[in-house]
Scaffold this active site. Structure first.
Site, PDB file in Angstrom:
ATOM      1  N   ASP A 113       3.070  -5.047  12.347  1.00 41.44           N
ATOM      2  CA  ASP A 113       2.372  -5.335  11.090  1.00 41.44           C
ATOM      3  C   ASP A 113       2.748  -6.746  10.617  1.00 41.44           C
ATOM      4  O   ASP A 113       3.153  -6.946   9.466  1.00 41.44           O
ATOM      5  CB  ASP A 113       2.766  -4.290  10.047  1.00 41.44           C
ATOM      6  CG  ASP A 113       1.727  -4.134   8.944  1.00 41.44           C
ATOM      7  OD1 ASP A 113       0.590  -4.582   9.135  1.00 41.44           O
ATOM      8  OD2 ASP A 113       2.056  -3.556   7.895  1.00 41.44           O
TER       9      ASP A 113
ATOM     10  N   LYS B 262      13.623  -0.489  -1.185  1.00 39.28           N
ATOM     11  CA  LYS B 262      12.234  -0.116  -0.964  1.00 39.28           C
ATOM     12  C   LYS B 262      12.043   1.352  -1.326  1.00 39.28           C
ATOM     13  O   LYS B 262      12.796   2.218  -0.858  1.00 39.28           O
ATOM     14  CB  LYS B 262      11.864  -0.358   0.501  1.00 39.28           C
ATOM     15  CG  LYS B 262      10.409  -0.102   0.847  1.00 39.28           C
ATOM     16  CD  LYS B 262      10.131  -0.512   2.293  1.00 39.28           C
ATOM     17  CE  LYS B 262       8.665  -0.346   2.656  1.00 39.28           C
ATOM     18  NZ  LYS B 262       8.384  -0.813   4.027  1.00 39.28           N
TER      19      LYS B 262
ATOM     20  N   SER C 254       0.811  -1.220   0.000  1.00 36.19           N
ATOM     21  CA  SER C 254       0.000   0.000   0.000  1.00 36.19           C
ATOM     22  C   SER C 254       0.843   1.268   0.000  1.00 36.19           C
ATOM     23  O   SER C 254       0.420   2.296  -0.531  1.00 36.19           O
ATOM     24  CB  SER C 254      -0.927  -0.001   1.220  1.00 36.19           C
ATOM     25  OG  SER C 254      -0.178  -0.109   2.416  1.00 36.19           O
ATOM     26  N   ILE C 255       2.020   1.225   0.569  1.00 35.52           N
ATOM     27  CA  ILE C 255       2.811   2.436   0.747  1.00 35.52           C
ATOM     28  C   ILE C 255       4.055   2.461  -0.134  1.00 35.52           C
ATOM     29  O   ILE C 255       4.486   3.525  -0.589  1.00 35.52           O
ATOM     30  CB  ILE C 255       3.202   2.591   2.230  1.00 35.52           C
ATOM     31  CG1 ILE C 255       1.975   3.003   3.046  1.00 35.52           C
ATOM     32  CG2 ILE C 255       4.317   3.593   2.425  1.00 35.52           C
ATOM     33  CD1 ILE C 255       2.218   3.113   4.511  1.00 35.52           C
TER      34      ILE C 255
END
Length: 508
Positions: free
Chosen positions: A290, A155, A136-137
């Site tokens: 998470d 990333k 999502s990010i």
């Protein structure tokens, strides 16, 4: 801005779920009462045409969530770990939200890298792959360092992600404020504080320098944990929008059949995941916040590898003691002690009856014992637990939100590997070990030593501090300022504002 214009965003949320067919699917999967389903359809149908179309190739709920954006995707990720709440079919559909979202173009990622480091990507990496995972990010690329030849994971934040999150969070803030104004009974749940807590987590997740620091701290805390690995950051190549880390190879934990085919013991891995989380939370007070399947892999030798450290949880020592005692009380089925701990910690108002609260907790805990996970409806259990908190006036503890949410996610991961896992039996050795080390006589002696060191440090200042305190206590109080008129919004006015916003949203 958290004004009425946010009503438009909330209307489009419901309209998107209705237009994509997700409203019906979601309500059926969660076994919503027929009356609630009817009300939701009636409220959503007039605004259906306002909803986002989404990707027609995706299942309805996944289609709606991806169309609405990153904040909703985060919620979908959590639900993907709870087949006992949303059903196995819907959980499988939502699992793609963990790391299989549509990626953005590789050239865009390279442009971000060049901007962050002030030099071409080819000078930094000899190899730079297409995206290997997209969430999502951010998304992740495999690369090889030009300087050392080492393989690394790169990333990169999604373009425009900061603005997208801010837009959604503003709408959530507005919704929380309106809920508190229109329903005073909801204030005990502190929806505004919950959204503030969520905003703080998201803000940290959007700065990859903080994630690098989290990975480094988490790695240091867990370096002696058996069968667990944390890839470490390459500090010289990490910035606000880019994070470079060690490459770690493994099979995805979200694919049990592949793990089984590779010879891994799914029961042992499920047990290990749950015990590792509890150990990190209780022993260190610092845990991965998470831990869904998309952020976990299993190495060839059976090691569990954790990824994505954008959301980390932290709890102080006192809260850890309380949490451990509550867990231990449930494990020992000592509901009276569990109730007393809640009262001692201030989680339940003192005007409530401890005996009645203990009985209510027994009704929550007893159905778990003697059953495996297949026999327990976690959805019904959570619903009843919510009724208990409402009945006894328990306020939402914002410092425990992430801990509770992650516990739900981790249990879901463990159940996906071993549907018959017993959470309480699995947790027992970790909690007992923590109790022995931190709540017994050994801990009391350690705390006395710590207190003596503090007194020794501040001892020379104690006379002056005591004198100052006595002078303040005997000084006459200053006159109170004149009261000022308070401007507020009446309940009827707030309700009218909502209706006006809905009308304007339809007319626009």
């Amino acid at each position: 801005m958290r004004g009425p214009h946010n009503i438009w965003r909330l209307i489009r949320t419901g309209a998107t779920f209705e237009r994509t067919g997700a409203m019906r699917v979601a309500l059926e999967a969660m076994e919503a009462p027929p009356r609630l389903r009817l009300v939701a359809r009636i409220m959503g149908w007039p605004f259906k045409w306002l909803g986002y179309k989404g990707d027609p190739s995706l299942p309805p709920v996944t289609r709606a969530i991806t169309a609405l954006g990153p904040s909703y995707i985060k919620f979908g990720q959590i639900m993907s770990t709870r087949p006992d709440v949303v059903g196995a079919e819907l959980a499988n559909q939502l699992r793609m939200l963990q790391d299989r979202l549509p990626p953005f173009d590789q050239q865009v990622a390279k442009a971000v890298l060049a901007e962050e480091f002030g030099r071409p990507v080819d000078e930094i990496f000899t190899e730079f792959s297409e995206p290997v995972a997209a969430a999502s990010i951010a998304q992740v690329h495999a690369a090889r360092l030009a300087e050392t030849g080492e393989k690394v994971a790169v990333k990169v934040l999604r373009p425009g992600i900061e603005k997208a999150f801010q837009r959604d969070i503003d709408a959530f803030h507005f919704a929380a404020e309106m809920i508190e104004r229109l329903s005073p009974a909801s204030r005990r749940l502190r929806p505004t504080d919950v959204i503030k807590h969520f905003e703080g987590i998201v803000t940290g997740e959007l700065d990859l320098r903080l994630e690098a620091a989290s990975a480094s701290q988490f790695g240091a805390n867990t370096e002696r944990d058996e069968k667990f690995r944390v890839p470490l950051p390459v500090w010289s190549l990490s910035s606000r929008r880019v994070l470079v880390m060690d490459w770690a190879e493994g099979l995805p934990m979200g694919d049990p059949e592949t793990l089984k085919a590779a010879g891994h013991d799914l029961t042992a891995i499920g047990t290990r995941v749950l015990q590792l989380f509890l150990s990190h939370a209780l022993r260190d007070g610092y845990f991965h916040g998470d831990m869904h399947q998309g952020n976990l892999k299993v190495a060839e030798n059976g090691d569990i590898i954790a990824f994505d450290f954008g959301i980390m949880g932290q709890i102080d020592e006192y809260t850890r003691h309380v949490y451990a005692e509550i867990l231990m009380g449930f494990i020992q089925r000592d509901y009276r002690r569990v109730a007393e701990v809640h009262f001692e910690a201030g989680y339940v108002p003192k005007d409530q009856d401890v005996t009645q609260f203990a009985l209510a907790l027994r009704a929550v805990g007893e159905p778990i014992f003697g059953m495996n996970a297949k026999q327990i409806s976690m959805a019904r259990l959570l619903a009843y637990l919510f009724e208990v908190t409402e009945r006894f006036g328990m306020a939402t503890r914002t410092e425990l939100i992430l801990l509770q949410r992650t516990m739900v996610v981790v249990e879901g991961v463990a159940r996906s590997l071993n549907p018959a896992i017993n959470m309480w039996e699995t947790a027992k050795p970790v909690v007992e070990s923590y109790i022995r080390e931190n709540v017994g006589p050994k801990a009391a002696l350690r705390n006395l030593g710590r207190t003596a060191r503090v007194l020794g440090r501040f001892g020379p200042q104690l006379p002056d501090m005591l004198t100052a305190a006595l002078e303040n206590a005997t000084r006459p109080p200053e006159p109170a300022p004149e009261p000022q008129p308070v401007r507020g919004v009446h309940l009827a006015g707030a309700a009218g504002l909502v209706l006006l916003g809905i009308v304007l949203g339809v007319l626009l």
